[in-house]
Each structure stands twice: as structure tokens, then as C-alpha cells.
Write a protein that holds these residues in place. Structure first.
Motif, mmCIF file in Angstrom:
data_model
loop_
_atom_site.group_PDB
_atom_site.id
_atom_site.type_symbol
_atom_site.label_atom_id
_atom_site.label_comp_id
_atom_site.label_asym_id
_atom_site.label_seq_id
_atom_site.Cartn_x
_atom_site.Cartn_y
_atom_site.Cartn_z
ATOM 1 N N GLY A 1 0.824 -1.211 0.000
ATOM 2 C CA GLY A 1 0.000 0.000 0.000
ATOM 3 C C GLY A 1 0.855 1.257 0.000
ATOM 4 O O GLY A 1 0.582 2.212 -0.732
ATOM 5 N N ARG A 2 1.933 1.238 0.803
ATOM 6 C CA ARG A 2 2.816 2.406 0.847
ATOM 7 C C ARG A 2 3.480 2.645 -0.515
ATOM 8 O O ARG A 2 3.543 3.778 -1.004
ATOM 9 C CB ARG A 2 3.894 2.244 1.907
ATOM 10 C CG ARG A 2 4.398 3.575 2.424
ATOM 11 C CD ARG A 2 5.803 3.508 2.993
ATOM 12 N NE ARG A 2 6.801 3.558 1.923
ATOM 13 C CZ ARG A 2 7.198 4.675 1.312
ATOM 14 N NH1 ARG A 2 6.701 5.845 1.659
ATOM 15 N NH2 ARG A 2 8.090 4.619 0.359
ATOM 16 N N ALA A 3 3.944 1.559 -1.119
ATOM 17 C CA ALA A 3 4.617 1.680 -2.416
ATOM 18 C C ALA A 3 3.648 2.189 -3.490
ATOM 19 O O ALA A 3 4.014 3.010 -4.337
ATOM 20 C CB ALA A 3 5.197 0.328 -2.823
ATOM 21 N N LEU A 4 2.397 1.742 -3.423
ATOM 22 C CA LEU A 4 1.390 2.216 -4.386
ATOM 23 C C LEU A 4 1.087 3.690 -4.135
ATOM 24 O O LEU A 4 0.998 4.488 -5.061
ATOM 25 C CB LEU A 4 0.096 1.401 -4.253
ATOM 26 C CG LEU A 4 0.139 -0.056 -4.719
ATOM 27 C CD1 LEU A 4 -1.109 -0.797 -4.235
ATOM 28 C CD2 LEU A 4 0.240 -0.137 -6.245
ATOM 29 N N PHE A 5 0.939 4.040 -2.863
ATOM 30 C CA PHE A 5 0.608 5.419 -2.515
ATOM 31 C C PHE A 5 1.679 6.369 -3.037
ATOM 32 O O PHE A 5 1.392 7.372 -3.680
ATOM 33 C CB PHE A 5 0.469 5.570 -0.987
ATOM 34 C CG PHE A 5 -0.066 6.915 -0.581
ATOM 35 C CD1 PHE A 5 -1.428 7.103 -0.397
ATOM 36 C CD2 PHE A 5 0.782 8.005 -0.410
ATOM 37 C CE1 PHE A 5 -1.939 8.354 -0.054
ATOM 38 C CE2 PHE A 5 0.279 9.258 -0.071
ATOM 39 C CZ PHE A 5 -1.086 9.432 0.110
ATOM 40 N N ALA A 6 2.935 6.004 -2.770
ATOM 41 C CA ALA A 6 4.055 6.885 -3.122
ATOM 42 C C ALA A 6 4.406 6.834 -4.603
ATOM 43 O O ALA A 6 5.184 7.645 -5.079
ATOM 44 C CB ALA A 6 5.262 6.507 -2.274
ATOM 45 N N ALA B 1 -2.139 8.274 -12.117
ATOM 46 C CA ALA B 1 -1.138 8.916 -11.261
ATOM 47 C C ALA B 1 -1.158 8.307 -9.859
ATOM 48 O O ALA B 1 -2.188 7.813 -9.402
ATOM 49 C CB ALA B 1 -1.421 10.414 -11.181
ATOM 50 N N SER B 2 -0.027 8.358 -9.188
ATOM 51 C CA SER B 2 0.044 7.820 -7.824
ATOM 52 C C SER B 2 -0.782 8.722 -6.900
ATOM 53 O O SER B 2 -0.995 9.905 -7.187
ATOM 54 C CB SER B 2 1.486 7.801 -7.340
ATOM 55 O OG SER B 2 1.914 9.130 -7.105
ATOM 56 N N CYS B 3 -1.203 8.150 -5.781
ATOM 57 C CA CYS B 3 -2.005 8.903 -4.817
ATOM 58 C C CYS B 3 -1.232 10.127 -4.319
ATOM 59 O O CYS B 3 -1.809 11.205 -4.143
ATOM 60 C CB CYS B 3 -2.368 8.019 -3.620
ATOM 61 S SG CYS B 3 -2.838 6.339 -4.073
ATOM 62 N N ALA B 4 0.089 9.940 -4.101
ATOM 63 C CA ALA B 4 0.898 11.021 -3.530
ATOM 64 C C ALA B 4 1.025 12.214 -4.472
ATOM 65 O O ALA B 4 1.415 13.291 -4.037
ATOM 66 C CB ALA B 4 2.281 10.498 -3.148
#
Ligand code: HEC
Ligand code: HEC
Length: 218
Positions: A134-139, A149-152
Motif C-alpha cells: 500500500g505504501r509503495a502504491l501510494f508513493a 497517477a500515484s495517490c501522492a
């Protein structure tokens, strides 16, 4: 006239190239689910739960691309299936070898049944690996299967060093929406990603990450 046709062809090719191969959950829903269930019994064709244990990968790949060819070759398993299902022929599937491999991996791992469980699961039960995903996807360190586009690039979250401001800060989003609300938002997709959507695995991992980052960020 010729120039127009050529341009159209080029635009189409460019557009096709711009999209990654379909993710396996989409392939299953789009190409297979009108005739097959996964764990819910016979529909037009057999239930595909356990199908990767019933047949080898090479057989499955040939069957999916052209069941008629496999039947015509005199393959015993294929002719028996064909007889059993009232000689109803499964249409040839136009999938790339990569899409077939991804689809078979998906079915072997639990397919739509596992996805349904992921939707129901509480983010509290996530494993460290799922939170990490989840962190890797978010960033944006890991690409989203359906693109976008990524969430971040639009959102901030607790403990994220960087994040965009076009969308709201998500630090408190798990506390606000809980599993159910977040699942709904993520499946609907926030503006302007609305048409893309996430796979169930990604949506679960992101929920898990948002819960976790808020918990350790306090
Ligand atoms: C229009 C209906 C139809 C669609 C769409 C369809 N199938 Fe089938 N499938 C069948 C039928 C009917 C059979 C049974 C064999 C036969 O009659 O040819 C079958 C058999 C199979 C089998 C053998 C199952 C077993 O238990 O041995 C596999 C594997 C399979 N299909 C995979 C797929 C996959 C993967 C897709 C989507 C990419 C798909 N099928 C799409 C109708 C369909
Ligand atoms: C291009 C910018 C953009 C991207 C990329 C994006 N979002 Fe959003 N998001 C928004 C905007 C703008 C809103 C507020 C409007 C809305 O709800 O649609 C929003 C709303 C949300 C909300 C509701 C928050 C609230 O407090 O109402 C959640 C949750 C959310 N996004 C999660 C995500 C996740 C997870 C990702 C990555 C998979 C993501 N977003 C990617 C722009 C974006």
C-alpha cells in the motif's frame, strides 16, 4: 482519404500502446464471467475454481486461445469436456501470452473469490507485506495495475515525506471513513481518476496503509 485513414490508424496504435495489458481481474470479468463462475458452480461452462490444478499451464493456454484447435487435435480431456457441455463451443479468446499467464496466476491464487474476501476484510488484519505494498502504491514506487497517477501526486498522508495538495490530506481518512467508506471511495475512484479504478488487492493494500500510517503518525 488515405492520409486520414493512416492518421486514424496511427492514433489507434498510439492509444493502444498507451494502455498496459488488462489486469487479470478485469480480463476475467470482461472475457470469462458471462460463462464461468469461480466457486459458484456451473454456468454455461464449468466452474473455474481449481482449474489450474485440473490442467497443466500449457494445456490451459492452448485451450483458452483456441478450444476448437485442442478439440480437433483429438486431445482426450478436451473432447470429454466438449461432450459433457453439450458440444457447446467456448469462443477463442484474443489475449496476449502475458495476459493469459497473468490470468492463470490470478485464478491459481484465488481469483474473484479472494477478491470478494478482500473487499470484506478489515484493514486491521493486513500483513506487513500488504501494508508495504500500500505504501509503495501510494508513493508511486509501484505502478497501479490499471494505470493512473500515484495517490501522492495529489494527496498527503501521515508519515509521507512528500505529497500533493490537489486532493484532501488523507492522514485522517481511515478514521473518518473506516473500511466500508474507504472501499466505496476507492472503488468509485476520486476525481479525476474516476474511470480507472483499482484492483481489489490494491484497494485493500491502500486501506491498510492509510490505517497504519495514521496509527504510527500520531
Ligand atoms: C461463451 C461462453 C464462454 C466464455 C466467454 C468462456 N468460456 Fe471457457 N468454457 C465454456 C464452455 C461451454 C466450456 C466447456 C467445454 C466446451 O464445451 O467446449 C468451457 C471450458 C473452459 C475450461 C476448461 C474447464 C475445466 O473444468 O476443465 C477453461 C479452463 C476455460 N473454459 C477457461 C475460460 C477462460 C479463462 C475464459 C475467459 C478468458 C473463458 N473460458 C471464456 C464457455 C465459455
Ligand atoms: C489527480 C489527483 C488525484 C489522484 C492521483 C488521487 N486522488 Fe484522491 N482525491 C482527489 C481529489 C481532488 C479529491 C476530492 C474530490 C473527490 O472526492 O473526488 C480526492 C478524494 C479522495 C478521497 C476522499 C477524501 C476525503 O476526505 O473526502 C480519498 C480517500 C482518496 N481521494 C484516496 C486516493 C487514493 C488512495 C489515491 C491513489 C490510488 C488517490 N486518491 C489518487 C485527487 C486525486
Amino acid at each position: 482519404m488515405k492520409t486520414v485513414a493512416l492518421c486514424l490508424a496511427m492514433v489507434c496504435c498510439a492509444a493502444r500502446g498507451a494502455f498496459a495489458a488488462a489486469d487479470p481481474a478485469t480480463t476475467f470479468a470482461r472475457n470469462c464471467s458471462s460463462c464461468h463462475t469461480f466457486g459458484r458452480g456451473v454456468l454455461v461452462g464449468p466452474d473455474l475454481k481449481g482449474v489450474t490444478d485440473r490442467h497443466g499451464r500449457a494445456w490451459l493456454a492452448s485451450w483458452i486461445s483456441s478450444s476448437e484447435t485442442v478439440i480437433a487435435s483429438g486431445d482426450r480431456t478436451a473432447t470429454a469436456l466438449f461432450e459433457k457441455f453439450s458440444k457447446q463451443r467456448m469462443p477463442d479468446q484474443r489475449l496476449s501470452p502475458g495476459e493469459v499467464t497473468a490470468l492463470l496466476d490470478y485464478l491459481a491464487a484465488g481469483g474473484p473469490e479472494l477478491d470478494a474476501r478482500r473487499r470484506e476484510r478489515s484493514a486491521e488484519d493486513a500483513t506487513p507485506a500488504e501494508i508495504g505494498m500500500g505504501r509503495a502504491l501510494f508513493a508511486g514506487e509501484r505502478a497501479l495495475a490499471r494505470g493512473g497517477a500515484s495517490c501522492a501526486s495529489c494527496h498527503r498522508a501521515s508519515n509521507e515525506p512528500a505529497g500533493g495538495t490537489l486532493g484532501p490530506d488523507l492522514s485522517r481518512s481511515y478514521a473518518r471513513f473506516h473500511d466500508k467508506g474507504l472501499t466505496t471511495i476507492l472503488s468509485r475512484g476520486c476525481f479525476p481518476r474516476s474511470k480507472r479504478g483499482l484492483t481489489e488487492q490494491e484497494a485493500f493494500a491502500l486501506r491498510a496503509y492509510l490505517r497504519h500510517s495514521a496509527a504510527i503518525g500520531q
